[in-house]
Each structure stands twice: as structure tokens, then as C-alpha cells.
Design a protein around this motif. Sequence first.
Motif, PDB file in Angstrom:
ATOM      1  N   UNK A 245       0.839  -1.202   0.000  1.00 39.24           N
ATOM      2  CA  UNK A 245       0.000   0.000   0.000  1.00 39.24           C
ATOM      3  C   UNK A 245       0.872   1.251   0.000  1.00 39.24           C
ATOM      4  N   UNK A 246       1.905   1.247   0.827  1.00 33.37           N
ATOM      5  CA  UNK A 246       2.830   2.383   0.858  1.00 33.37           C
ATOM      6  C   UNK A 246       3.492   2.572  -0.506  1.00 33.37           C
TER       7      UNK A 246
ATOM      8  N   UNK B 169       4.531  -1.854  12.420  1.00 35.33           N
ATOM      9  CA  UNK B 169       3.912  -2.621  13.517  1.00 35.33           C
ATOM     10  C   UNK B 169       3.575  -4.034  13.064  1.00 35.33           C
ATOM     11  N   UNK B 170       3.056  -4.152  11.853  1.00 36.24           N
ATOM     12  CA  UNK B 170       2.703  -5.473  11.331  1.00 36.24           C
ATOM     13  C   UNK B 170       3.955  -6.298  11.040  1.00 36.24           C
TER      14      UNK B 170
ATOM     15  N   UNK C 192      10.900  -5.244   4.446  1.00 36.70           N
ATOM     16  CA  UNK C 192      11.618  -4.303   5.303  1.00 36.70           C
ATOM     17  C   UNK C 192      12.531  -3.391   4.472  1.00 36.70           C
ATOM     18  N   UNK C 193      13.193  -3.980   3.467  1.00 35.33           N
ATOM     19  CA  UNK C 193      14.063  -3.184   2.609  1.00 35.33           C
ATOM     20  C   UNK C 193      13.296  -2.145   1.822  1.00 35.33           C
ATOM     21  N   UNK C 194      12.127  -2.515   1.324  1.00 36.54           N
ATOM     22  CA  UNK C 194      11.278  -1.577   0.581  1.00 36.54           C
ATOM     23  C   UNK C 194      10.850  -0.415   1.459  1.00 36.54           C
ATOM     24  N   UNK C 195      10.448  -0.735   2.678  1.00 35.33           N
ATOM     25  CA  UNK C 195       9.994   0.313   3.603  1.00 35.33           C
ATOM     26  C   UNK C 195      11.139   1.269   3.932  1.00 35.33           C
ATOM     27  N   UNK C 196      12.325   0.730   4.142  1.00 37.77           N
ATOM     28  CA  UNK C 196      13.488   1.570   4.426  1.00 37.77           C
ATOM     29  C   UNK C 196      13.824   2.459   3.224  1.00 37.77           C
ATOM     30  N   UNK C 197      13.741   1.897   2.018  1.00 35.06           N
ATOM     31  CA  UNK C 197      14.046   2.678   0.815  1.00 35.06           C
ATOM     32  C   UNK C 197      13.053   3.819   0.640  1.00 35.06           C
TER      33      UNK C 197
ATOM     34  N   UNK D 112       1.073   5.544   7.659  1.00 37.12           N
ATOM     35  CA  UNK D 112       0.958   4.231   7.013  1.00 37.12           C
ATOM     36  C   UNK D 112       2.251   3.440   7.159  1.00 37.12           C
ATOM     37  N   UNK D 113       3.371   4.114   7.091  1.00 36.29           N
ATOM     38  CA  UNK D 113       4.644   3.416   7.290  1.00 36.29           C
ATOM     39  C   UNK D 113       4.751   2.878   8.716  1.00 36.29           C
TER      40      UNK D 113
END
Length: 274
Positions: free
Chosen positions: A184-185, A214-215, A244-249, A208-209
Motif C-alpha cells: 500500500x505504501x 507494527x505489522x 523491510x528493505x522496501x519500507x526503508x528505501x 501508514x509506514x
Amino acid sequence: MDFRTQALEILKQNSRTFYIPIARLPGKLQDAVASAYLCMRAIDEIEDSSQLDNRTKARLLRSISLGLQATVDRDNYSHIASELELYSHDLPEVSLRVGEWAVFAPESIAPRIWDATASMADRMAYWAENNWQIETEADLDRYTFSVAGSVGLLLSDLWAWYDGTKTNRSHAIGFGRGLQAVNIVRNQQDDLKRGVSFFPINWSDRDMQAYARRQLKLAQLYTNALPRNSPALDFCQIPLILANGTLEAIALGKVKLSRSDVLSLVENAKMKLA
């Protein structure tokens, strides 16, 4: 080309995240997880189609659900996707062949995959009819369970079926929700272009991030508890590392992981699992 090779080729065309861990799974577990993934990708493509209106999406999704519920003969699966033939120019191959993916699963676990796919198709139909209206975090929880948290539960059932692996099912829901929240992000701008937002009212990118993180903490607990050297652990590590890598990027301002980033993360994951 045998059917397993065909299925893996379609899988490779549709997901760089899941092809590698599924291709690494042993024998009948690979067939079961590939069947489940392809069935769910098939209905996901209908939900996300830019060629179909919401009413048509809901009708087709419910038709697939009813077809799966009526399936008793693995050799007679054409009825599962019979209505899709009218939309052969609007839908991808992975959707049009949903009946084939359904009966690809080993006989002893196939009905569980049919049930999961039928239930998800019904829930997707509901969201299509309501134009994915998400106003609160509770709405977001309902949606992410509908299309992903429930997949975590199915995976737990597949691990147990294959070798008796036991898992925390609440954490399994978090595993699915976490991967979906990252999607979604990542896909927010594309979703907005088709008139859909999965962000609750007044939520920012940061909100959202934070939800996704949390999930993913639950997803990490789920993965950490899997037996060492088990196929379940081998499977779960790679998509979790990529999420996790996508969220950090994205937090650093990137649109998504580059292909080289993905390859590097996957290779690191393989080394950990070796």
C-alpha cells in the motif's frame, strides 16, 4: 513443457518477490504454495484491473468463489473461470487460468486452498462494490486481513500439512498484513490514479509506514519462531527481508527498491539460510 514448469514460469512473470522462495520449496509443498499464490494473484488482478468497472469485478469475483465452492472433481475445473472467457481481452493469463491453478495443488490440501481463494474472492467483491472505502484504522485492518492476513493463516496450514510445523496464528496474520501494508505504501500513487486510497482519513505517509512497521514486527516474530532449516523459514525470510528493505528505501525517498537492491537483499537472505 510440463504443467509445473508452466506454473512456475507464470509465477516468475507475475512476482519477483515470491518466485524465488516458492521455487526453492520441496516437491509437493512447492506445488501447494504455487497453486495458492497463483489462485490469489488471479483474483488480485481482477480486483486491480483498470479495464473493468467495480460491478463487473464484484460479479466475476463472486463467480469464481461459487465455482470453487462447487468443485468436487479435479478433472472438471473449467467451470471455475467460465465467466472470465467473456473478458479474455481485459484480463491477464494468470486470471484466465485460475481453474488450472486451483487443481494444481496436491489432492490432500487442494480443498483448503479452494476455500481460502473462494473466501478471499468474496471479500474482494465486497471491497470492489464499496470502492475500497477506508476511513479508519479498523477499516484498514479489515481490508488487510481480507486480502493478506488470511493468506498468513493459509500458509500456517500449509506448513502444518507438509511437516507438522506449528505457528502462532496471530503472528501469521501480521505476516500477511505487513507485506500488504508495504504494498500500500509503495503503490499509493498508482492507486490514487485509479481513484482508490487505502489510507484512513487524515493519515500521512508516515502514519501508514508506522502501521506497516507494527505489522512487520509481528511478521518477524512469526518468522523467528519457525524451525531452523525448515522450508517454512526458507520461504518466509525472503519476502520479509524485501518488505523491510522496501519500507526503508521509501523512508529515504526512493520510489521502490531497484533491481540491484532486490538481488542484493535476496543473496544476503540466501546466505543466512545456507
